[in-house]
Structure formats: structure tokens, C-alpha cells
Design a protein around this motif. Structure first.
Motif, PDB file in Angstrom:
ATOM      1  N   ARG A 224      -1.470 -13.809  15.550  1.00  0.00           N
ATOM      2  CA  ARG A 224      -0.376 -14.560  16.173  1.00  0.00           C
ATOM      3  C   ARG A 224       0.546 -15.224  15.163  1.00  0.00           C
ATOM      4  N   LEU A 225       0.249 -15.101  13.898  1.00  0.00           N
ATOM      5  CA  LEU A 225       1.096 -15.712  12.876  1.00  0.00           C
ATOM      6  C   LEU A 225       2.196 -14.750  12.451  1.00  0.00           C
ATOM      7  N   VAL A 226       3.272 -15.324  11.985  1.00  0.00           N
ATOM      8  CA  VAL A 226       4.408 -14.547  11.488  1.00  0.00           C
ATOM      9  C   VAL A 226       4.434 -14.709   9.973  1.00  0.00           C
ATOM     10  N   PHE A 227       4.141 -13.624   9.244  1.00  0.00           N
ATOM     11  CA  PHE A 227       4.072 -13.668   7.794  1.00  0.00           C
ATOM     12  C   PHE A 227       5.419 -13.284   7.188  1.00  0.00           C
ATOM     13  N   PRO A 228       5.725 -13.795   6.023  1.00  0.00           N
ATOM     14  CA  PRO A 228       7.013 -13.446   5.399  1.00  0.00           C
ATOM     15  C   PRO A 228       7.088 -11.965   5.064  1.00  0.00           C
ATOM     16  N   GLN A 229       8.265 -11.414   5.179  1.00  0.00           N
ATOM     17  CA  GLN A 229       8.468  -9.999   4.892  1.00  0.00           C
ATOM     18  C   GLN A 229       8.544  -9.787   3.380  1.00  0.00           C
ATOM     19  N   VAL A 230       7.450  -9.298   2.824  1.00  0.00           N
ATOM     20  CA  VAL A 230       7.369  -9.023   1.391  1.00  0.00           C
ATOM     21  C   VAL A 230       7.052  -7.544   1.207  1.00  0.00           C
ATOM     22  N   GLN A 231       7.152  -7.082  -0.007  1.00  0.00           N
ATOM     23  CA  GLN A 231       6.882  -5.685  -0.321  1.00  0.00           C
ATOM     24  C   GLN A 231       5.377  -5.509  -0.500  1.00  0.00           C
ATOM     25  N   SER A 232       4.687  -5.346   0.646  1.00  0.00           N
ATOM     26  CA  SER A 232       3.248  -5.170   0.601  1.00  0.00           C
ATOM     27  C   SER A 232       2.899  -3.727   0.282  1.00  0.00           C
ATOM     28  N   VAL A 233       1.696  -3.523  -0.238  1.00  0.00           N
ATOM     29  CA  VAL A 233       1.202  -2.198  -0.613  1.00  0.00           C
ATOM     30  C   VAL A 233      -0.016  -1.885   0.243  1.00  0.00           C
ATOM     31  N   PRO A 234      -0.340  -0.623   0.436  1.00  0.00           N
ATOM     32  CA  PRO A 234      -1.520  -0.258   1.254  1.00  0.00           C
ATOM     33  C   PRO A 234      -2.821  -0.530   0.518  1.00  0.00           C
ATOM     34  N   LEU A 235      -3.032  -1.787   0.193  1.00  0.00           N
ATOM     35  CA  LEU A 235      -4.228  -2.214  -0.546  1.00  0.00           C
ATOM     36  C   LEU A 235      -4.937  -3.278   0.272  1.00  0.00           C
ATOM     37  N   TYR A 236      -6.206  -3.038   0.565  1.00  0.00           N
ATOM     38  CA  TYR A 236      -7.011  -3.940   1.387  1.00  0.00           C
ATOM     39  C   TYR A 236      -8.090  -4.580   0.517  1.00  0.00           C
ATOM     40  N   LEU A 237      -8.372  -5.823   0.793  1.00  0.00           N
ATOM     41  CA  LEU A 237      -9.390  -6.558   0.032  1.00  0.00           C
ATOM     42  C   LEU A 237     -10.507  -6.969   0.979  1.00  0.00           C
ATOM     43  N   ILE A 238     -11.749  -6.715   0.553  1.00  0.00           N
ATOM     44  CA  ILE A 238     -12.937  -7.089   1.329  1.00  0.00           C
ATOM     45  C   ILE A 238     -13.777  -8.031   0.476  1.00  0.00           C
TER      46      ILE A 238
ATOM     47  N   TYR B 271     -11.621   0.493 -15.066  1.00  0.00           N
ATOM     48  CA  TYR B 271     -10.688   0.004 -14.055  1.00  0.00           C
ATOM     49  C   TYR B 271      -9.283   0.549 -14.254  1.00  0.00           C
ATOM     50  N   HIS B 272      -8.892   0.930 -15.491  1.00  0.00           N
ATOM     51  CA  HIS B 272      -7.527   1.370 -15.734  1.00  0.00           C
ATOM     52  C   HIS B 272      -7.345   2.868 -15.526  1.00  0.00           C
ATOM     53  N   ALA B 273      -8.427   3.576 -15.162  1.00  0.00           N
ATOM     54  CA  ALA B 273      -8.292   4.991 -14.810  1.00  0.00           C
ATOM     55  C   ALA B 273      -7.736   5.089 -13.386  1.00  0.00           C
ATOM     56  N   ASN B 274      -7.248   6.279 -13.039  1.00  0.00           N
ATOM     57  CA  ASN B 274      -6.651   6.470 -11.724  1.00  0.00           C
ATOM     58  C   ASN B 274      -7.730   6.418 -10.640  1.00  0.00           C
ATOM     59  N   TRP B 275      -7.610   5.496  -9.750  1.00  0.00           N
ATOM     60  CA  TRP B 275      -8.581   5.364  -8.662  1.00  0.00           C
ATOM     61  C   TRP B 275      -7.934   5.054  -7.314  1.00  0.00           C
ATOM     62  N   VAL B 276      -6.631   4.885  -7.261  1.00  0.00           N
ATOM     63  CA  VAL B 276      -5.977   4.540  -6.001  1.00  0.00           C
ATOM     64  C   VAL B 276      -5.624   5.807  -5.233  1.00  0.00           C
ATOM     65  N   GLN B 277      -5.557   5.688  -3.920  1.00  0.00           N
ATOM     66  CA  GLN B 277      -5.120   6.748  -3.028  1.00  0.00           C
ATOM     67  C   GLN B 277      -4.003   6.186  -2.154  1.00  0.00           C
ATOM     68  N   SER B 278      -3.641   6.928  -1.134  1.00  0.00           N
ATOM     69  CA  SER B 278      -2.595   6.433  -0.243  1.00  0.00           C
ATOM     70  C   SER B 278      -3.000   5.130   0.420  1.00  0.00           C
ATOM     71  N   HIS B 279      -4.286   5.014   0.807  1.00  0.00           N
ATOM     72  CA  HIS B 279      -4.831   3.770   1.349  1.00  0.00           C
ATOM     73  C   HIS B 279      -6.115   3.459   0.596  1.00  0.00           C
ATOM     74  N   THR B 280      -6.170   2.276   0.011  1.00  0.00           N
ATOM     75  CA  THR B 280      -7.292   1.904  -0.856  1.00  0.00           C
ATOM     76  C   THR B 280      -7.791   0.523  -0.466  1.00  0.00           C
ATOM     77  N   ALA B 281      -9.104   0.374  -0.487  1.00  0.00           N
ATOM     78  CA  ALA B 281      -9.747  -0.918  -0.235  1.00  0.00           C
ATOM     79  C   ALA B 281     -10.635  -1.262  -1.421  1.00  0.00           C
ATOM     80  N   LEU B 282     -10.699  -2.531  -1.726  1.00  0.00           N
ATOM     81  CA  LEU B 282     -11.486  -3.027  -2.854  1.00  0.00           C
ATOM     82  C   LEU B 282     -12.453  -4.077  -2.348  1.00  0.00           C
TER      83      LEU B 282
END
Length: 465
Positions: A229-243, A385-396
Motif C-alpha cells: 500500500r505504500l508509494v515508493f519513489p520512482q528510481v532506476q531499479s534493477v531486477p535484483l532481489y535480496l533475501i 564475486y567479480h566473475a559473471n553471475w547475474v542473469q535477467s532476474h537474480t536474487a542474493l
């Protein structure tokens, strides 16, 4: 001797009594009201004149009637108290109500004359000034500081101008606002405080209940915000999820949320066992990140995939040094087993799941030989960590420093073909702070996602005629 003295003492007394009665007969006007008692202290009937004797009899009868009435009232009161009102007549009940036994409690005049609060106004907003002894601020802060009451009553405490402004901009609902001066109130968006109760208190009261070293003089109680229900500011978000998995330190949790908001994460998921994100220490460390990135707390591992895309790849942050580096910075020496570097918790979790770390030395043990069977951990490869490991949608997944990652995190990473990301460190250093490791990996993931997006745009341009 005693009998002789008693007989000698009775003779003069008897002669005096005889003389008195003889005098009364000779002269009846004399008022004989002398009380005479024998030597054995037996009461003797008192002689009164005729007129006074009649008055005495009437008074005695009146006293007997009064005593009978009181006894009847007492019986009525006892009957009502014992629950036998049905046996009492209606007339007796009415008399009991009017009797002296029903007495109104005395009210203290000082307690009834309560000093009213003074009402003020600022640009159409009415506020009140509390009177001495008002406990609303203390009760509100006590409720907001307890996780149990926060969850039961759905309230959170926010302190400081910046945090309150961020909450109001995101659409959080304020309930009560405490401020010390009118100037502090002017600094807030007044148009969003129409439905809140404004209370002006002394700065000393805010200083007592504040967690800050230098309080800003403004505190507010909000309804527990819901990310949907919250309205977050429009920023340039990336498809990166944090758990966040078993992150229990408030300072680390707040710093992780702040880094996630700065890296432009899509959302942050917290499992059960993490610290409450609305705790005052977490709010201070996050610096408004609660209202800049969606945060979904208190989740079970079974429902976490519902908040992730189906094509997501889940990677694990190795919270300990999985590889050693030499003087040139090159890594060497792959880990022997997972538990050596703390990326799997060796302590029992909240569900009391019984599992042990996999070790190749005891792989040959079996039930027939009397040894306990070993549970093989999910296979998750390790890389820098600096090797390529990201995909179109990535979670950490970030684990806590004390308990590490849970077995469910490993299973989720194995199912999605994820990897264990390691930050190389010099020998002798055990691990990085979980918040520091999360910041490094999140910004590295954002960098790789930006490169991936740039490469896809370049390919699209080359294909165009």
C-alpha cells in the motif's frame, strides 16, 4: 480478722442508709436519686420520682423501637447481600434504598477538577498542549518499543523529521504526532497531518523517551506500514532481489536495507528468525530505506518463491572466507567442506531440523558399521564475486553472522542453479561483516546487470537495418 473488719465497716453504712430513708419519709420533697450498692456489688433498684419514672419508661420503649428498626434494616441488607432478594417485599426494598446503609463514596475535589488541555491552532490544524501527568507519550513509546505490541496493535514509532517526512511521502498513515515547538511542526508537511492527533509536549519529555543522543523534538506513531500500500519513489531499479536469512543484529539489518535501497533492489525479503524491521535501531540504521524499497518481513521459505520471478537465479553470499589469496591477489586452495567457512549453520535452527555437515572422511561410514548416516548437503559451486553471475532476474541470499545460512537457502540455490559468491581476503581474516558483504555483492550485481543491459541494447542496435 477480715470478718471482724467487714462487720465493723457495715455498721456505719447501714446507719447512714437508714437515716436517709427516714429523712425521705419525713420530707418527701427531697429528691432521692442516690445510687446504693451492696457490699457484694449487686445492683439495687434505683428509686425515681413518679413523673420522672413515667418519662423513663416512655424513653425506654422508644429506644427499643429504634433498635428493632435498625435490626430489621440490617436483616434486609444481609438478605440482599446473600442473594435472597426474592424473599424481601417491594416495600422493604424501597426502604432499604432510602436507608442509611447506602452511602455514596466521597469524591476528592482535587481529583475531579482535572486540568484541561490547552488547544492551539496552526494553519488550520488544531493541536493540544498536554497537562502535567499526561502519560500518552510514555504509553505510546512503550507500545512501539515492544515487538509483541507492535504486531498486536499494528503500530510503529518513527522519530526525526526526515524519517517522518519519508513515511508521509510514501503514504503511511499517522496516528499521533508529538512535537516540542511549533517551529518543529512547521517543518513537516501539514497537509498530510489532517487526520493525526497533534500533541505539544515538553522537550524534556521527548528527551526522556528518545533513543537518540540529540533528539530532534518530534516523534510520531504510525499504523504499521504495508509494502503493498505504500508509494515508493520512482528510481532506476534493477531486477535484483535480496533475501535476508537469520539476520538478527539490528545494526546489520538496517545497513543491509540501506544498501539495498541505494543499489536499486526490486524488493527485500526477510525470513522468520530475522530481527523486526520496525525496531527503532533498525529504523535509525536504515535511514529511511523502509520507504524507498519494498520490504516484506516474516516469511517462510515455502512462500519465498512466490515473491520471486519464475526465471530467477538464487545466489548465496559466503559470509566467511571461502578462498585464500596470495600476495598477488590470486585465489587458491578450494574449501574442503562447506562447514569450514560458515556458509551453513552448524547450530540447530528454530524448527529443530536434524542435519549434519557433509564430510568425505566419514563417507564410508554406514548404519551397518554402527556409524551415523551423514546428510549430503546440496551441491552449490563456489566462485569469486567479480566473475559473471547475474542473469535477467537474480536474487542474493545474505546470512547472519551468528547462525549463517539455513539449509533451505542451499536447497533453493541448488534448484535455481545458483552459486556461492566469495569475497577473497588475506589469510588470517575470518570473515566480513554481513552488512559489508551484502553491500559489496549488491553493487557488484548492479554493475553486472547494467553491463548486461548495455550489451543487449548494443545487440539490438546492430540488428537494426
Amino acid at each position: 480478722m477480715a470478718a471482724f473488719m467487714r462487720s465493723m465497716g457495715c455498721r456505719p453504712l447501714a446507719s447512714e442508709v437508714k437515716a436517709i430513708f427516714m429523712t425521705g419519709k419525713q420530707n418527701p420533697c427531697i429528691d432521692l436519686k442516690r445510687y446504693v450498692r451492696a457490699l457484694r456489688r449487686r445492683p439495687v433498684k434505683v428509686l425515681y420520682p413518679e413523673n420522672e419514672a413515667e418519662k423513663r419508661i416512655e424513653k425506654k420503649q422508644h429506644d427499643v423501637g429504634v433498635v428493632d428498626q435498625r435490626s430489621e434494616r440490617q436483616q434486609t441488607y444481609v438478605a440482599k447481600k446473600s442473594g435472597t432478594e426474592s424473599s424481601i417485599k417491594h416495600k422493604q426494598k424501597a426502604e432499604f434504598v432510602k436507608s442509611d446503609f447506602r452511602r455514596e463514596p466521597k469524591q476528592d475535589a482535587k481529583a475531579t477538577t482535572k486540568k484541561p488541555s490547552v488547544v492551539g491552532e496552526l494553519e488550520g490544524l488544531r493541536y493540544e498542549k498536554v497537562f502535567p501527568g499526561d502519560k500518552r507519550l510514555a504509553r505510546a513509546v512503550s507500545v512501539a518499543r515492544s515487538r509483541k505490541f507492535r504486531e498486536q496493535q499494528g503500530k510503529v514509532l518513527l522519530e526525526g523529521k526526515r524519517l517522518i517526512c519519508d513515511a508521509l511521502s510514501a503514504g503511511a498513515i499517522p496516528q499521533i504526532l508529538f512535537f516540542s515547538t511549533v517551529e518543529r511542526l512547521r517543518e513537516l508537511p501539514l497537509d498530510k497531518l489532517r487526520r493525526a492527533s497533534l500533541v505539544k509536549v515538553k522537550f524534556e519529555d521527548i528527551k526522556i523517551w528518545s533513543d537518540l543522543v540529540t533528539p530532534q523534538g518530534v516523534m510520531a506513531i504510525f499504523s504499521r506500514p504495508d509494502a503493498s500500500r505504500l508509494v515508493f519513489p520512482q528510481v532506476q531499479s534493477v531486477p535484483l532481489y535480496l533475501i535476508c536469512d537469520n539476520v538478527r543484529d539490528p545494526g546489520n539489518a538496517g545497513t543491509i536495507l540501506r544498501s539495498a535501497a541505494a543499489a536499486g533492489c526490486h524488493s527485500v525479503l526477510l525470513t522468520k528468525g530475522c530481527v523486526d524491521v520496525w525496531e527503532p535501531k533498525v529504523l535509525r540504521a536504515a535511514m529511511g530505506a523502509h520507504f524507498r524499497v519494498p520490504i516484506i518481513p516474516n516469511l517462510d521459505w515455502e512462500v519465498i518463491p512466490n515473491y520471486l520471478p519464475t526465471t530467477v537465479t538464487v545466489h548465496l553470499a559466503d559470509n566467511c572466507s571461502g578462498m585464500e589469496v596470495d600476495g598477488d591477489g590470486e585465489s587458491y586452495g578450494p574449501p574442503k567442506k562447506a562447514g569450514d567457512y560458515g556458509w551453513v549453520s552448524s547450530r540447530p535452527n528454530s524448527k529443530n531440523m536434524q542435519y549434519e555437515e557433509y564430510d568425505t572422511e566419514y563417507e564410508s561410514d554406514s548404519d551397518e558399521e554402527g556409524g551415523r548416516p551423514k546428510l549430503s548437503l546440496p551441491t552449490v559451486e563456489s566462485q569469486l564475486y567479480h566473475a559473471n553471475w547475474v542473469q535477467s532476474h537474480t536474487a542474493l541470499v545474505i546470512g547472519g553472522e551468528t547462525h549463517g545460512l539455513s539449509l533451505e537457502a542451499l536447497e533453493l540455490a541448488e534448484r535455481t542453479d545458483g552459486q556461492r559468491l566469495t569475497v577473497p581476503m588475506v589469510s588470517g581474516v575470518d570473515s566480513l561483516n554481513s552488512a559489508m558483504a551484502a553491500s559489496i555483492l549488491l553493487f557488484e550485481g548492479r554493475r553486472q546487470l547494467a553491463l548486461l543491459a548495455g550489451q543487449s541494447k548494443e545487440k539490438a542496435r546492430t540488428k537494426m537495418p
